[in-house]
Design a protein around this motif. Structure first.
Motif, PDB file in Angstrom:
ATOM      1  N   TYR A  94      47.815  53.661  64.643  1.00 37.73           N
ATOM      2  CA  TYR A  94      46.766  52.723  64.224  1.00 37.73           C
ATOM      3  C   TYR A  94      47.015  52.271  62.784  1.00 37.73           C
ATOM      4  O   TYR A  94      46.905  51.080  62.468  1.00 37.73           O
ATOM      5  N   ILE A  95      47.349  53.207  61.926  1.00 36.54           N
ATOM      6  CA  ILE A  95      47.617  52.864  60.520  1.00 36.54           C
ATOM      7  C   ILE A  95      48.843  51.961  60.423  1.00 36.54           C
ATOM      8  O   ILE A  95      48.850  50.975  59.673  1.00 36.54           O
ATOM      9  N   ALA A  96      49.871  52.269  61.197  1.00 39.30           N
ATOM     10  CA  ALA A  96      51.081  51.435  61.189  1.00 39.30           C
ATOM     11  C   ALA A  96      50.779  50.027  61.697  1.00 39.30           C
ATOM     12  O   ALA A  96      51.248  49.035  61.121  1.00 39.30           O
ATOM     13  N   HIS A  97      49.976  49.918  62.768  1.00 38.78           N
ATOM     14  CA  HIS A  97      49.577  48.596  63.252  1.00 38.78           C
ATOM     15  C   HIS A  97      48.818  47.852  62.158  1.00 38.78           C
ATOM     16  O   HIS A  97      49.047  46.665  61.937  1.00 38.78           O
ATOM     17  N   ALA A  98      47.912  48.550  61.492  1.00 39.89           N
ATOM     18  CA  ALA A  98      47.122  47.906  60.441  1.00 39.89           C
ATOM     19  C   ALA A  98      48.021  47.417  59.307  1.00 39.89           C
ATOM     20  O   ALA A  98      47.879  46.274  58.838  1.00 39.89           O
ATOM     21  N   LEU A  99      48.938  48.247  58.868  1.00 40.97           N
ATOM     22  CA  LEU A  99      49.819  47.853  57.765  1.00 40.97           C
ATOM     23  C   LEU A  99      50.708  46.675  58.146  1.00 40.97           C
ATOM     24  O   LEU A  99      50.837  45.714  57.384  1.00 40.97           O
ATOM     25  N   VAL A 130      55.947  48.946  66.217  1.00 43.20           N
ATOM     26  CA  VAL A 130      54.916  49.940  66.536  1.00 43.20           C
ATOM     27  C   VAL A 130      54.559  49.848  68.020  1.00 43.20           C
ATOM     28  O   VAL A 130      54.312  50.861  68.667  1.00 43.20           O
ATOM     29  N   LEU A 131      54.569  48.637  68.561  1.00 44.43           N
ATOM     30  CA  LEU A 131      54.286  48.439  69.984  1.00 44.43           C
ATOM     31  C   LEU A 131      55.285  49.197  70.853  1.00 44.43           C
ATOM     32  O   LEU A 131      54.906  49.823  71.849  1.00 44.43           O
ATOM     33  N   ILE A 132      56.542  49.163  70.477  1.00 46.61           N
ATOM     34  CA  ILE A 132      57.567  49.886  71.229  1.00 46.61           C
ATOM     35  C   ILE A 132      57.250  51.384  71.238  1.00 46.61           C
ATOM     36  O   ILE A 132      57.359  52.048  72.275  1.00 46.61           O
ATOM     37  N   VAL A 133      56.832  51.910  70.100  1.00 44.32           N
ATOM     38  CA  VAL A 133      56.470  53.336  70.022  1.00 44.32           C
ATOM     39  C   VAL A 133      55.270  53.616  70.928  1.00 44.32           C
ATOM     40  O   VAL A 133      55.226  54.639  71.605  1.00 44.32           O
ATOM     41  N   ASN A 134      54.287  52.690  70.956  1.00 37.70           N
ATOM     42  CA  ASN A 134      53.143  52.857  71.853  1.00 37.70           C
ATOM     43  C   ASN A 134      53.603  52.974  73.306  1.00 37.70           C
ATOM     44  O   ASN A 134      53.123  53.842  74.041  1.00 37.70           O
ATOM     45  N   TYR A 135      54.501  52.111  73.709  1.00 40.01           N
ATOM     46  CA  TYR A 135      55.000  52.151  75.085  1.00 40.01           C
ATOM     47  C   TYR A 135      55.752  53.449  75.374  1.00 40.01           C
ATOM     48  O   TYR A 135      55.651  54.002  76.466  1.00 40.01           O
ATOM     49  N   VAL A 136      56.501  53.937  74.400  1.00 44.20           N
ATOM     50  CA  VAL A 136      57.287  55.162  74.598  1.00 44.20           C
ATOM     51  C   VAL A 136      56.386  56.394  74.666  1.00 44.20           C
ATOM     52  O   VAL A 136      56.592  57.286  75.495  1.00 44.20           O
ATOM     53  N   LYS A 137      55.364  56.461  73.807  1.00 46.07           N
ATOM     54  CA  LYS A 137      54.521  57.659  73.718  1.00 46.07           C
ATOM     55  C   LYS A 137      53.376  57.685  74.731  1.00 46.07           C
ATOM     56  O   LYS A 137      52.828  58.745  75.019  1.00 46.07           O
TER      57      LYS A 137
END
Length: 120
Positions: free
Chosen positions: A22-27, A40-47
């Protein structure tokens, strides 16, 4: 160590990682108008698969959907911008998309801290 304690710790670790996302998306959203959020979206899909069956799964889904809908509205504004007649409308669309995305990031972060799942 009991099985429940391990599961609880895994969920807490997943929640902490979601907070970081969330913080990374915000930044990336505030400093690059969302263009770097693709990372960050790619990390969301992976996790996300690792969190299946927990409230954290709904938060990954929330962040993913937020990104794609934000992109749709930014592209729609871009199409209007190109027509020249739609420049004022594009500016309004971009401003509303920006506010909407800020709301989604803040709400998601606060609901995660309150142990609430996001609507999906």
């Amino acid at each position: 160590m009991s099985q429940q304690l391990v599961l609880d710790r895994n969920v807490e670790d997943a929640k902490q990682f979601a907070r970081i996302l969330y913080i990374a998306h915000a930044l990336t959203f505030f400093f690059s108008v969302g263009t770097l959020s693709i990372l960050v979206l790619i990390v969301n899909y992976v996790k996300r698969p690792d969190t299946h069956g927990t409230i954290v799964y709904s938060h990954h889904t929330w962040m993913i959907r937020s990104f794609w809908w934000y992109l749709v509205w930014m592209v729609a504004g871009g199409v209007l911008w190109v027509t020249l007649i739609g420049i004022p409308i594009a500016m309004v669309i971009w401003a509303l998309a920006w506010l909407w995305m800020a709301y989604r990031i803040i709400r998601g972060f606060l609901d995660l801290n309150s142990n609430k799942p996001m609507p999906v």
